[in-house]
Scaffold this motif. Structure first.
Motif, PDB file in Angstrom:
ATOM      1  N   ASN A  27       0.947  -1.247  -0.079  1.00 24.97           N
ATOM      2  CA  ASN A  27      -0.182   0.016   0.024  1.00 24.97           C
ATOM      3  C   ASN A  27       0.824   1.269   0.001  1.00 24.97           C
ATOM      4  OD1 ASN A  27      -2.835  -0.898  -0.065  1.00 24.97           O
ATOM      5  ND2 ASN A  27      -2.404  -1.894   1.723  1.00 24.97           N
ATOM      6  N   ALA A  28       2.030   1.200   0.524  1.00 25.52           N
ATOM      7  CA  ALA A  28       2.890   2.230   0.733  1.00 25.52           C
ATOM      8  C   ALA A  28       3.301   2.599  -0.615  1.00 25.52           C
ATOM      9  CB  ALA A  28       3.893   1.965   1.562  1.00 25.52           C
ATOM     10  N   PHE A  29       3.811   1.641  -1.449  1.00 26.17           N
ATOM     11  CA  PHE A  29       4.177   1.776  -2.990  1.00 26.17           C
ATOM     12  C   PHE A  29       2.995   2.095  -3.758  1.00 26.17           C
ATOM     13  CE2 PHE A  29       8.209  -0.440  -1.459  1.00 26.17           C
ATOM     14  CZ  PHE A  29       9.036   0.080  -2.273  1.00 26.17           C
ATOM     15  N   ILE A  30       1.923   1.736  -3.690  1.00 24.92           N
ATOM     16  CA  ILE A  30       0.771   2.141  -4.356  1.00 24.92           C
ATOM     17  C   ILE A  30       0.271   3.495  -4.184  1.00 24.92           C
ATOM     18  CG2 ILE A  30      -1.689   1.869  -4.678  1.00 24.92           C
ATOM     19  CD1 ILE A  30      -1.441  -1.127  -3.982  1.00 24.92           C
ATOM     20  N   VAL A  31       0.319   4.191  -2.979  1.00 29.19           N
ATOM     21  CA  VAL A  31       0.224   5.548  -2.841  1.00 29.19           C
ATOM     22  C   VAL A  31       1.428   6.356  -3.553  1.00 29.19           C
ATOM     23  CG1 VAL A  31       0.114   7.328  -0.965  1.00 29.19           C
ATOM     24  CG2 VAL A  31      -1.146   5.180  -0.641  1.00 29.19           C
ATOM     25  N   ALA A  32       2.496   5.641  -3.279  1.00 26.37           N
ATOM     26  CA  ALA A  32       3.931   6.391  -3.848  1.00 26.37           C
ATOM     27  C   ALA A  32       3.870   6.386  -5.532  1.00 26.37           C
ATOM     28  CB  ALA A  32       5.078   6.033  -3.058  1.00 26.37           C
ATOM     29  N   PHE A  33       3.669   5.397  -6.043  1.00 25.85           N
ATOM     30  CA  PHE A  33       4.180   5.096  -7.380  1.00 25.85           C
ATOM     31  C   PHE A  33       3.027   4.902  -8.243  1.00 25.85           C
ATOM     32  CE2 PHE A  33       8.170   3.877  -5.197  1.00 25.85           C
ATOM     33  CZ  PHE A  33       9.285   4.843  -6.319  1.00 25.85           C
ATOM     34  N   VAL A  48       4.199  17.587  -4.255  1.00 25.24           N
ATOM     35  CA  VAL A  48       5.378  18.158  -4.586  1.00 25.24           C
ATOM     36  C   VAL A  48       5.184  19.490  -5.345  1.00 25.24           C
ATOM     37  CG1 VAL A  48       7.814  17.881  -5.808  1.00 25.24           C
ATOM     38  CG2 VAL A  48       6.776  16.156  -4.585  1.00 25.24           C
ATOM     39  N   TYR A  49       4.299  19.186  -6.377  1.00 23.34           N
ATOM     40  CA  TYR A  49       3.932  20.634  -7.150  1.00 23.34           C
ATOM     41  C   TYR A  49       3.312  21.664  -6.300  1.00 23.34           C
ATOM     42  CZ  TYR A  49       1.581  23.710 -10.527  1.00 23.34           C
ATOM     43  OH  TYR A  49       1.120  24.559 -11.521  1.00 23.34           O
ATOM     44  N   TYR A  50       2.195  21.313  -5.173  1.00 24.27           N
ATOM     45  CA  TYR A  50       1.668  22.063  -4.561  1.00 24.27           C
ATOM     46  C   TYR A  50       2.471  22.941  -3.576  1.00 24.27           C
ATOM     47  CZ  TYR A  50      -1.723  23.412  -0.901  1.00 24.27           C
ATOM     48  OH  TYR A  50      -2.358  24.141  -0.300  1.00 24.27           O
ATOM     49  N   TYR A  51       3.550  22.087  -3.125  1.00 21.68           N
ATOM     50  CA  TYR A  51       4.429  22.822  -2.000  1.00 21.68           C
ATOM     51  C   TYR A  51       5.774  23.396  -2.756  1.00 21.68           C
ATOM     52  CZ  TYR A  51       1.628  20.899   1.860  1.00 21.68           C
ATOM     53  OH  TYR A  51       0.697  20.549   2.655  1.00 21.68           O
ATOM     54  N   ALA A  52       6.117  22.894  -4.029  1.00 20.98           N
ATOM     55  CA  ALA A  52       7.450  23.496  -4.368  1.00 20.98           C
ATOM     56  C   ALA A  52       7.382  24.094  -5.720  1.00 20.98           C
ATOM     57  CB  ALA A  52       8.565  22.221  -4.632  1.00 20.98           C
ATOM     58  N   TYR A  53       6.605  23.930  -6.651  1.00 22.95           N
ATOM     59  CA  TYR A  53       6.576  24.224  -7.807  1.00 22.95           C
ATOM     60  C   TYR A  53       5.447  25.270  -8.487  1.00 22.95           C
ATOM     61  CZ  TYR A  53      10.514  21.447  -8.628  1.00 22.95           C
ATOM     62  OH  TYR A  53      11.748  20.669  -8.624  1.00 22.95           O
ATOM     63  N   HIS A  75      15.945  13.753 -17.993  1.00 21.73           N
ATOM     64  CA  HIS A  75      14.966  14.176 -16.906  1.00 21.73           C
ATOM     65  C   HIS A  75      15.291  15.536 -16.021  1.00 21.73           C
ATOM     66  CE1 HIS A  75      13.996   9.595 -16.449  1.00 21.73           C
ATOM     67  NE2 HIS A  75      12.955  10.352 -16.552  1.00 21.73           N
ATOM     68  N   THR A  76      14.183  16.298 -15.715  1.00 24.66           N
ATOM     69  CA  THR A  76      14.517  17.187 -14.994  1.00 24.66           C
ATOM     70  C   THR A  76      14.750  17.237 -13.457  1.00 24.66           C
ATOM     71  OG1 THR A  76      12.071  17.748 -14.531  1.00 24.66           O
ATOM     72  CG2 THR A  76      12.900  18.496 -16.664  1.00 24.66           C
ATOM     73  N   MET A  77      15.056  18.327 -12.832  1.00 21.86           N
ATOM     74  CA  MET A  77      15.215  18.305 -11.351  1.00 21.86           C
ATOM     75  C   MET A  77      14.060  17.756 -10.546  1.00 21.86           C
ATOM     76  SD  MET A  77      17.325  18.254  -8.909  1.00 21.86           S
ATOM     77  CE  MET A  77      18.846  18.737 -10.081  1.00 21.86           C
ATOM     78  N   GLN A  78      12.845  18.187 -11.222  1.00 19.06           N
ATOM     79  CA  GLN A  78      11.734  17.922 -10.682  1.00 19.06           C
ATOM     80  C   GLN A  78      11.352  16.379 -10.474  1.00 19.06           C
ATOM     81  OE1 GLN A  78       8.282  20.096 -12.084  1.00 19.06           O
ATOM     82  NE2 GLN A  78       6.807  19.068 -10.910  1.00 19.06           N
ATOM     83  N   PHE A  79      11.670  15.817 -11.303  1.00 21.76           N
ATOM     84  CA  PHE A  79      11.760  14.277 -11.543  1.00 21.76           C
ATOM     85  C   PHE A  79      12.423  13.682 -10.234  1.00 21.76           C
ATOM     86  CE2 PHE A  79      13.793  10.171 -12.460  1.00 21.76           C
ATOM     87  CZ  PHE A  79      12.443   9.307 -12.802  1.00 21.76           C
ATOM     88  N   HIS A 115      13.248  15.324  -7.332  1.00 22.24           N
ATOM     89  CA  HIS A 115      12.528  15.713  -6.400  1.00 22.24           C
ATOM     90  C   HIS A 115      11.158  14.895  -6.021  1.00 22.24           C
ATOM     91  CE1 HIS A 115      14.156  20.113  -6.643  1.00 22.24           C
ATOM     92  NE2 HIS A 115      14.997  19.352  -6.141  1.00 22.24           N
ATOM     93  N   ILE A 116      10.451  14.453  -7.044  1.00 23.64           N
ATOM     94  CA  ILE A 116       9.385  13.727  -6.812  1.00 23.64           C
ATOM     95  C   ILE A 116       9.626  12.313  -6.478  1.00 23.64           C
ATOM     96  CG2 ILE A 116       7.391  12.502  -8.290  1.00 23.64           C
ATOM     97  CD1 ILE A 116       7.310  14.992  -9.895  1.00 23.64           C
ATOM     98  N   LEU A 117      11.038  11.640  -7.136  1.00 25.35           N
ATOM     99  CA  LEU A 117      11.340  10.202  -6.796  1.00 25.35           C
ATOM    100  C   LEU A 117      11.806  10.516  -5.284  1.00 25.35           C
ATOM    101  CD1 LEU A 117      11.994   7.532  -7.564  1.00 25.35           C
ATOM    102  CD2 LEU A 117      14.217   8.367  -8.510  1.00 25.35           C
TER     103      LEU A 117
END
Length: 870
Positions: free
Chosen positions: A701-707, A716-721, A778-782, A784-786
């Motif tokens: 479930n942790a992997f499903i939510v994450a990936f 990440v977009y909400y708080y950083a971009y 890949h951009t830096m955002q990629f 950050h998300i990973l």
């Protein structure tokens, strides 16, 4: 002529009725006194092995009589079809007390004087769910002790004919039947009813139901427990009532009783998970209009202007993002903030379920006299097949007796063959899953082309996308393959477990369980694991796509994420399995027994005997409960391993289980012969499997939510971009799609047509645009998300595991009142036994018995004092 034939048949029936004073719908011998504890049936067919079978039967029945059992044979002329002989078996008192001591059966010695637990204040609220006290607790509560022939006056024996319950009696007779010899063949001693059934000497062996399920027995000496179970438990209209577990245990034995106790407890606990899951689903439903991502996708000025790269090579066309409007809206139902909460909640729920079940199981062990059962089970349940096949013997270091054993070299060879077979079948499942993936990749282009060019599909093209069409058909195909592989593997698993020659019944069941579960785990969950963790993760990007076998291009996720596809896969496999399981369990036995039930209702009792009625029913089989547990444990995996993708899974499981309890009880009470009673102190190896799945579920479930879900990229977009303070999520869709220059397409990937002369297309990834110096990297955002995804997995796993272990530590496995009752009962039982021995010793001293000395009397008194002190 036809009327004459009917008249002759009527006279024949009338003569059979007149000959018989006692109803044949009876559970007693012809004398109406001796109870039928078991029935054997055979057909006297005159084939080439007729004489050999006749000789085996004579020898076997002679040895049964030597063991003390009493037999009565019903001639085939008395049977309904005129072909079947029935041998009725009665165990007299001397046999019962002898084998009760051998099997260490516990019997009443004194009525329980421990005060009942404090009444639940909610009893008045729960009153509509209650059953009558006589149904719930058919017997008074007694202190019990293992039976001993030398101490018969110690036990509460009011009536020898009813002292041992019918389930105890059939268990004792079955023990004798499985060990009774029937001759020597090929230099080896042959024994056991199971071999005689396998070689066709007998056609069936079974204990009798005590009455017809739809009406009480006419005999006042019969308790009609089957009728009570049917009326109070096995009818669907009683679905809201509690289960009469004590009556189930009394009639069917502890092993079946503990299964229904576990299934009922699991269903009760599912109610909480179903309510929370439904609330999470409703949250997604009510916030669907507030979802900025789907708004942007559906907006003609945003999603309508974004041109997406083709989803397959050559045949697929460029498409506008707003064509996935409906699927993106529906994905929000399952991919929202509540998903994270529900995943964490289920990690804690599964711990509460397992811990509270241990407590419930401990209470049942005490109430059903199973506290000291484990050691006894290990000693007594040596499989007759093991004794028959293991010709070599060695001394047991504990008992110092010669016992059969299997040489180490033979064990090693058998395990190697077994392991290789299991490995081959697991590989076959993986190969079939790869075949389904290839199917998905191969037909996607066909679906895309069909939906693009067929005008009749245009109205539903928004909802039924090529991705969804491919996913649904692949899920259905996968389900069919699962069912086919199941059919073959069940037989293979039994064959290789028999080949290993396990020593005890428990060892046999554990080995078969592990093989079947491993297979079912891979079979049912492999497709879900693929969609959850592999689909859309290794796609590459336009111009450098990744290919399977260098031929089929890997699948991409929907722009709204892969979670909706995982939900589709889970729903089809889970719902399909439950529907198919209920068809197999209820409808198939009902059809098979339909004709027999017609005979039972249309023939007089005098003609259609109790043993014939039961003979016409289906056989429950030694592995009947195994399949029930397996079905429920696979369902448990669906609602724990992948619950983050489908909060309604516990609700589906709850509705299924409410039906499952009544279907299982109905078929057991009405469609199957009465199973031989067996003891079990727990759900066995299934407990360890459930514990393992509970731990694995936190990780999945942790992997499903994450990936698999889109939650972490959005956060990440909400708080950083995000560039808008008023609407932080606006612009997310544009940000999550990279740009590709169409002129950079290699010939293999480029679509055949580009009628609107598009220059660029978009794809789901975080890569630099074609005019950047790091083109398509890949951009830096990629990154950050990973990093955020990995950090989330570590944090979520640690938080849930810490809470799980803390909850497990806080909840004791055995309730305090049960511990106190166990100690109290042990003390009182020892006291009663010691007082009995002391009284016997006093009598011997008074009678001048030289064997009874004063020192022995003092030692016995001292033992009583020591017992009190302890």
């Amino acid at each position: 002529q036809q009327s004459g034939r009917k008249y002759n048949l009527f006279l024949k029936r009338r003569l059979r009725i007149d000959k018989r004073h006692q109803s044949k719908d009876s559970i007693f011998f012809r004398d109406g006194v001796r109870r039928i504890d078991f029935v054997l049936s055979y057909v006297d067919d005159l084939n080439k092995e007729w004489e050999k079978k006749l000789e085996r039967r004579k020898e076997f029945e002679s040895n049964l009589q030597k063991a003390g059992l009493e037999l009565e044979t019903e001639d085939k002329k008395e049977s309904e079809d005129g072909k079947i002989f029935f041998v009725k078996i009665h165990a007299p008192w001397e046999v019962l007390i002898t084998y009760a001591e051998v099997l260490n059966i516990k019997v009443p010695i004194r009525e329980n004087d421990i005060p009942p637990t404090v009444e639940n204040p909610l009893d008045c609220v729960l009153f509509p769910l209650r059953l009558p006290e006589k149904v719930m607790h058919p017997e008074p509560d007694y202190f019990t002790a293992p039976f001993s022939k030398d101490k018969q006056e110690l036990y509460l024996i009011n009536d020898e004919s009813t002292f041992f319950s019918p389930s105890m009696r059939n268990r004792i007779v079955n023990y004798i039947l499985t060990r009774c010899p029937y001759g020597t063949e090929e230099g080896k001693k042959k024994f056991g009813i199971k071999r005689l059934l396998n070689n066709g000497t007998y056609t069936a062996a079974y204990p009798l139901h005590d009455c017809q399920y739809w009406k009480k027995a006419s005999d006042p000496n019969c308790d009609s427990e089957r009728y009570t179970l049917y009326m109070e438990w096995a009818r669907f209209l009683r679905f809201y009532k509690e289960q009469p577990l004590d009556l189930i245990r009394k009639y069917y034995g502890e092993k079946i009783g503990i299964y229904f106790a576990w299934l009922g407890f699991y269903t009760e606990m599912l109610f909480l998970a179903a309510v929370v899951g439904l609330i999470c689903f409703l949250y997604g439903l009510f916030t669907m209009d507030e979802n900025m991502s789907s708004k942007e996708i559906c907006d003609p000025s945003i999603g309508g202007e974004i041109i997406m790269c083709p989803l397959c090579d050559r045949d697929c066309e460029y498409w506008r993002l707003n064509t996935t409007c409906e699927s993106s809206q529906y994905s929000h139902l399952f991919d929202n903030v509540a998903t994270l909460f529900f995943a964490i909640f289920m990690g804690i729920w599964v711990t509460l379920f397992l811990e509270f079940w241990k407590r419930r199981q401990a209470r049942l062990k005490y109430e059903w006299d199973l506290v000291d059962f484990e050691e006894e089970q290990q000693q007594l349940q040596l499989r007759p097949e093991y004794e028959a096949k293991c010709t070599q013997k060695k001394k047991n270091p504990v008992t110092q007796e010669m016992e059969p054993y299997l040489p180490l070299t033979s064990q090693a060879v058998r395990f190697c063959i077994s392991g290789a077979t299991v490995l081959f079948w697991v590989s076959l499942i993986i190969a079939s899953m790869i075949a389904v993936i290839v199917y998905r990749l191969a037909v996607y282009a066909a679906f895309a082309s069909l939906m693009e060019n067929t005008q009749t599909l245009q109205p539903i093209s928004g909802l039924l996308t090529p991705q969804l069409a491919t996913s649904v058909t692949a899920s259905c195909l996968n389900f069919v393959i699962i069912m086919i592989l199941n059919f073959f593997y069940e037989r293979i698993a039994i064959w290789i477990t028999d080949m290993e020659i396990p020593r005890t019944h428990m060892e046999y069941e554990n080995r078969l369980t592990m093989k079947m579960f491993l297979f079912q785990f891979v079979n049912y969950y492999s497709s879900c694991f693929y969609v959850a963790f592999f689909k859309g993760k290794f796609v590459g990007y336009p111009g450098a796509y990744t290919y399977m076998f260098n031929r089929w291009r890997n699948e991409e996720c929907d722009p709204a994420g892969c979670l909706i596809e995982l939900t589709t896969q889970l729903t089809i496999v889970m719902a399909g399995k439950q529907i198919w399981g209920n068809i197999q369990e209820a409808i198939v036995p009902w059809i098979c027994n339909w004709w027999g039930r017609r005979k039972a209702r249309n023939n007089p009792e005098n003609l259609y005997s109790r043993w014939e009625q039961d003979h016409d029913l289906q056989t429950f089989g030694a592995l009947g409960l195994f399949y029930e547990y397996l079905e429920m444990v696979i369902q448990f995996g669906f609602i724990t391993l992948f619950v983050a993708s489908f909060p309604l899974a516990p609700l589906l499981a709850l509705m299924n289980n409410i039906l499952e309890i009544r279907v299982d009880s109905w078929k057991l009470t009405t469609q199957y012969r009465r199973p031989v009673a067996a003891k079990a102190h727990s759900i066995g190896v299934w407990q360890e499997i459930l514990n393992g799945m509970a731990i694995l579920s936190v990780v999945t479930n942790a992997f499903i939510v994450a990936f698999t879900s889109d939650m972490i990229p959005r956060l990440v977009y909400y708080y950083a971009y995000s560039e808008s303070e008023d609407s932080p999520m606006s612009g997310y869709i544009n940000n999550s799609l990279s740009v590709f220059l169409i002129s950079d397409f290699p010939e293999r990937n480029e679509p055949k047509e580009n009628p609107e002369n598009f220059v660029i297309c978009r794809y789901r990834d975080y890569r630099y645009p074609p005019d950047h110096e790091k083109k398509y990297l890949h951009t830096m955002q990629f990154w950050h998300i990973l990093a955020a995804k990995l950090a989330f997995i570590i944090i979520m796993e640690h938080v849930v595991f810490i809470v799980k272990f803390f909850v497990a530590w806080m909840i004791p496995d055995v309730p305090a009142d049960v511990k106190a009752k166990i100690k109290r009962e042990k003390y009182l039982t020892q006291k009663i036994l010691h007082e009995y021995e002391l009284e016997k010793l006093k009598e011997r001293l008074c009678q001048g018995d030289k064997g009874a000395t004063e020192k022995e009397f003092i030692a016995t008194e001292g033992r009583m004092e020591l017992s009190r002190a302890m």
